[in-house]
Enzyme design. Structure first.
Site, short mmCIF file in Angstrom:
data_model
loop_
_atom_site.label_atom_id
_atom_site.label_comp_id
_atom_site.label_asym_id
_atom_site.label_seq_id
_atom_site.Cartn_x
_atom_site.Cartn_y
_atom_site.Cartn_z
N GLU A 321 0.82 -1.21 0.00
CA GLU A 321 0.00 0.00 0.00
C GLU A 321 0.87 1.27 0.00
OE1 GLU A 321 -3.45 2.07 2.83
OE2 GLU A 321 -2.13 0.52 3.64
N HIS A 322 1.78 1.36 0.95
CA HIS A 322 2.70 2.50 1.05
C HIS A 322 4.12 2.00 0.82
CE1 HIS A 322 -0.59 3.44 4.02
NE2 HIS A 322 -0.63 4.54 3.28
#
Length: 441
Positions: A321-322
């Site tokens: 995600e990040h």
């Protein structure tokens, strides 16, 4: 994973499943079915059961909103306005990049594209242990920049009352309706509609496992932003990275929940081992250390790889995600990676900026979904639609002849005849399947 990779901190638990636990699926299905059949009465029943919350009206009126917002310190309101200015500016730049167009592909044949906002969106702003006020900016404000006419926002009660900062954030973001409702009952009420709540076309916003499962079950009746899983962070670091910074940034995301993966891929064994030592040192003084510690123990990883090429390749396999890049040349990652929800370049940047203040949207793909989708953005609230117009008789006749042949290859005789009609009406082709004739102009 390559044999050249060295794992110096492995996860203890298995990765989070993409499917919900059976008891969650069953509970969510029961709530949705009840609200579908019984509307407001079912919403009230489940709200009382889950949140001990049964106000006269779940929707806040203008006077109630004004009263709640006035209770928020002006410094907090100023910070909300600052952050929303950043989010609005980036969202507007995204919207400006999407243009309508029309092209003439053949003489007199015009094809066009338009980007139309959906009519109504629902925004879920979580409460509880972590009231994600920033989710109001990401869902409500982004929808309004896209041009959505009606945005209905909802958030759970906080100890038997509307949560002031969340209400202020939703109001300042431009929510047209604000409800104090939480959980599956809130999501289902917005998706299905009740006697007092009009249905929306799309649901957006993070939530717990029950909210995520409700969105999954309602998808199709309404659009959704993403199938959400636990927050994830992956850091790519070389020998120039500061292990103290790496450890701090890993823990900043691990505190989201005990099942949040925090991964370091580094070309430096020293950076990896010193990062682990710093995590152990920082955890006892972190107020969210119990949660972050469980996440690090169960889902934390530190992997040493021989080169940055190997680091980028492995990071793409995770599709996190990040993804944070702490290297001497962080912008290289823009050209070397493709699978991530959001990329954070250099040690002057951090994932927390994306979560809270910088302006990009923090509703992002998890559980490997970054392989095939990005996160929430203005375009999610738009329908890219097309239109066609044939003005030239000769072009219509030509298309009609080809349509007839192409359709009969697929045994679609009705399609073929629609093409035949144009070939006959605007050209000289015969209609073998009817005695109808067109007068030639």
């Amino acid at each position: 994973m390559s044999a050249q990779h060295q794992t110096i901190k492995a996860p203890v638990a298995v990765k989070t499943s993409r499917t919900s636990r059976p008891e969650i699926v069953e509970t969510v299905a029961d709530v949705i079915a009840d609200i579908r059949a019984n509307g407001d009465a079912a919403v009230r029943r489940w709200s009382q059961k889950f949140d001990n919350w049964s106000p006269e009206s779940y929707r806040l009126g203008p006077d109630q909103i004004a009263s709640v917002v006035s209770s928020v310190p002006e410094t907090v309101l100023d910070d909300l306005r600052f952050v929303q200015t950043q989010v609005r500016g980036f969202a507007q730049a995204q919207r400006d990049s999407l243009t309508d167009f029309e092209v003439e592909t053949l003489p007199g044949v015009f094809l066009g594209q338009r980007n139309l906002p959906i009519g109504a969106a629902g925004a879920y702003v979580p409460g509880g242990r972590y009231p994600l006020t920033a989710s109001a900016h990401m869902t409500v404000l982004t929808a309004k920049v896209a041009g959505v006419e009606r945005v209905a926002a909802t958030t759970p009660p906080d100890r038997g009352a509307p949560p002031p900062v969340s209400i202020a954030a939703m109001h300042l973001a431009g929510a047209d309706e604000i409800y104090v409702m939480g959980g599956v009952q809130a999501v289902a009420a917005l998706a299905l509609g009740t006697e007092t709540i009009d249905a929306v076309d799309m649901l957006a916003g993070p939530g717990n496992a029950y909210v995520a499962e409700a969105k999954r079950q309602l998808f199709g009746e309404v659009g959704i932003d993403l199938f959400a899983g636990p927050t994830e962070v992956l850091i790519v670091a070389d020998g120039t990275a500061d292990p103290f910074v790496v450890a701090t940034d890993l823990l900043s995301q691990a505190e989201h929940g005990p099942d949040s993966p925090a991964v370091l891929i580094t070309t430096s064994e020293e950076v990896g081992r010193r990062t682990i030592a710093w995590v152990d040192k920082l955890l006892p003084g972190l107020s969210t250390g119990e949660v972050a510690g469980r996440a690090w123990r169960d889902h934390g990883e530190v992997i040493v790889v021989p080169t940055l090429d190997a680091a980028y390749a492995l990071a793409d396999e995770y599709a996190s995600e990040h993804v944070q890049i702490l290297t001497a040349e962080p912008r290289e990652a823009l050209h070397r990676m493709r699978n991530y929800g959001a990329l954070f370049l250099g040690d002057k940047t951090c994932v927390a900026y994306g979560d809270k203040v910088i302006g990009t949207n923090h509703v992002l793909p998890t559980l490997g979904a970054a392989r095939y989708t990005g996160g929430l953005w203005v375009g999610k609230y738009l329908k890219t639609v097309t239109y066609q117009e044939v003005r030239d008789p000769a072009s219509s006749a030509r298309l009609g002849e080809i349509c007839g042949r192409a359709s009969r290859i697929e045994n679609f005789e009705g399609h073929a005849r629609s093409g035949d009609v144009r070939a006959a009406r605007y050209g000289s082709a015969p209609l073998a399947w009817t005695d109808h004739t067109f007068e030639q102009s």
